[in-house]
Design a protein around this motif. Structure first.
Motif, PDB file in Angstrom:
ATOM      1  N   ASP A 167     -50.658  -5.606  25.421  1.00  0.00           N
ATOM      2  CA  ASP A 167     -49.974  -6.902  25.334  1.00  0.00           C
ATOM      3  C   ASP A 167     -50.653  -7.614  24.012  1.00  0.00           C
ATOM      4  N   VAL A 168     -49.653  -7.829  23.298  1.00  0.00           N
ATOM      5  CA  VAL A 168     -49.942  -8.265  21.771  1.00  0.00           C
ATOM      6  C   VAL A 168     -48.635  -8.879  21.242  1.00  0.00           C
ATOM      7  N   LEU A 169     -48.781  -9.744  20.156  1.00  0.00           N
ATOM      8  CA  LEU A 169     -47.616 -10.230  19.627  1.00  0.00           C
ATOM      9  C   LEU A 169     -47.833 -10.191  18.095  1.00  0.00           C
ATOM     10  N   SER A 170     -46.638  -9.455  17.339  1.00  0.00           N
ATOM     11  CA  SER A 170     -46.737  -9.289  16.044  1.00  0.00           C
ATOM     12  C   SER A 170     -45.607  -9.736  15.324  1.00  0.00           C
ATOM     13  N   LYS A 171     -45.849  -9.774  13.859  1.00  0.00           N
ATOM     14  CA  LYS A 171     -44.806 -10.021  12.896  1.00  0.00           C
ATOM     15  C   LYS A 171     -45.034  -9.352  11.484  1.00  0.00           C
ATOM     16  N   SER A 172     -43.956  -8.794  11.250  1.00  0.00           N
ATOM     17  CA  SER A 172     -43.793  -8.387   9.917  1.00  0.00           C
ATOM     18  C   SER A 172     -43.330  -9.070   8.730  1.00  0.00           C
ATOM     19  N   LEU A 173     -44.414  -9.497   7.743  1.00  0.00           N
ATOM     20  CA  LEU A 173     -44.098 -10.347   6.874  1.00  0.00           C
ATOM     21  C   LEU A 173     -43.959  -9.997   5.431  1.00  0.00           C
ATOM     22  N   GLY A 174     -44.082  -8.730   5.406  1.00  0.00           N
ATOM     23  CA  GLY A 174     -43.911  -7.822   3.770  1.00  0.00           C
ATOM     24  C   GLY A 174     -42.738  -6.996   3.947  1.00  0.00           C
ATOM     25  N   SER A 175     -43.221  -5.948   3.508  1.00  0.00           N
ATOM     26  CA  SER A 175     -42.095  -4.828   3.097  1.00  0.00           C
ATOM     27  C   SER A 175     -41.590  -4.358   4.385  1.00  0.00           C
ATOM     28  N   SER A 176     -40.399  -3.642   4.304  1.00  0.00           N
ATOM     29  CA  SER A 176     -39.744  -3.214   5.420  1.00  0.00           C
ATOM     30  C   SER A 176     -39.926  -1.443   5.539  1.00  0.00           C
ATOM     31  N   ASN A 177     -40.792  -0.965   4.904  1.00  0.00           N
ATOM     32  CA  ASN A 177     -41.018   0.429   4.423  1.00  0.00           C
ATOM     33  C   ASN A 177     -42.024   0.862   5.735  1.00  0.00           C
ATOM     34  N   ALA A 178     -41.649   1.717   6.423  1.00  0.00           N
ATOM     35  CA  ALA A 178     -42.294   2.252   7.468  1.00  0.00           C
ATOM     36  C   ALA A 178     -43.754   2.808   7.314  1.00  0.00           C
ATOM     37  N   ILE A 179     -43.856   3.258   6.150  1.00  0.00           N
ATOM     38  CA  ILE A 179     -45.414   3.891   5.541  1.00  0.00           C
ATOM     39  C   ILE A 179     -46.275   2.685   5.505  1.00  0.00           C
ATOM     40  N   ASN A 180     -45.675   1.674   4.714  1.00  0.00           N
ATOM     41  CA  ASN A 180     -46.470   0.403   4.467  1.00  0.00           C
ATOM     42  C   ASN A 180     -46.762  -0.349   5.743  1.00  0.00           C
ATOM     43  N   ILE A 181     -45.904  -0.488   6.605  1.00  0.00           N
ATOM     44  CA  ILE A 181     -45.897  -1.251   7.705  1.00  0.00           C
ATOM     45  C   ILE A 181     -46.984  -0.697   9.023  1.00  0.00           C
TER      46      ILE A 181
END
Length: 217
Positions: free
Chosen positions: A153-167
């Motif tokens: 159970d967790v909420l997440s948000k990607s705020l930067g690059s869409s590159n899978a390695i960086n994420i």
């Protein structure tokens, strides 16, 4: 009589060969079953597979890279990156590297103790605790890391690059930055009740009681 002996000899040889083949086949099958059982001890998720090329004098040489996340689903997770001429070999190398980079993730009843933001290169990932039953609200790369770590159970948000390695590496940085309430209280020199909310302490106590009950059963 001699003819009967001659006809019986090949049958005996065939039976012997069949038994030998069965033994060989059983050995190979046993090895494969043992390998599958060994692999099933961990959760392995392949996040991405890329084909890369190298220009040489004779032309181009192609190889594959695999980003793999490995965990036990109970608070241990690691990330690996493998490269080989074939996809299975690249995945195998990624799995071995991931197992070498295992680390523990603090959890409280299937979620994280507090909100946190992780950054790695151009990747920025924000994680926030969620109530039981919420599920993993995350994209593919973040979801792979959280599920392998045993966070439900967790909420997440990607705020930067869409590159899978960086994420993925930003998510790992966020998980490594998590702290348990007891560690924060000890560092500040304060009682645990002054550092953590009462609801968090109740959830932590309930999680410990549930773990003790499972261990006793």
């Amino acid at each position: 009589m001699a003819a009967g002996q001659r006809s019986g000899a090949p049958q005996g040889a065939a039976t012997e060969n069949k038994d030998r083949n069965d033994r060989r086949g059983g050995g190979r099958g046993g090895d494969r079953r043992g390998a599958r059982e060994e692999k099933s001890a961990f959760i392995e998720k392949v996040v991405s597979i890329n084909r890369v090329s190298k220009v040489v004098k004779g032309g181009r040489r192609f190889s594959f890279t695999a980003l793999v996340v490995v965990g036990d689903g109970d608070g241990t997770v690691g990330v690996g990156y493998g490269k080989a001429k074939e996809v299975p070999a690249a995945i195998a190398k990624g799995v071995e590297e991931a197992k070498k980079s295992f680390f523990r993730v603090p959890r409280i009843q299937g979620t994280i103790p507090h909100p946190i933001q992780g950054e790695k290169a151009a990747g920025v990932v924000f994680l926030r605790p969620a109530s039981p039953g919420t599920g993993v609200i995350a994209g593919g790369p973040v979801r792979a890391v959280l599920e392998c770590a045993g966070i439900h159970d967790v909420l997440s948000k990607s705020l930067g690059s869409s590159n899978a390695i960086n994420i993925v590496h930003a998510t790992v940085a966020a998980l490594k930055g998590l702290e348990e309430p007891a560690a924060v209280a000890a560092r500040r020199g304060l009682p645990l009740e002054d550092v953590a909310p009462a609801a968090l302490l109740r959830a932590q106590a309930a999680g410990r009681a549930e773990s003790t009950a499972k261990a006793g059963a």
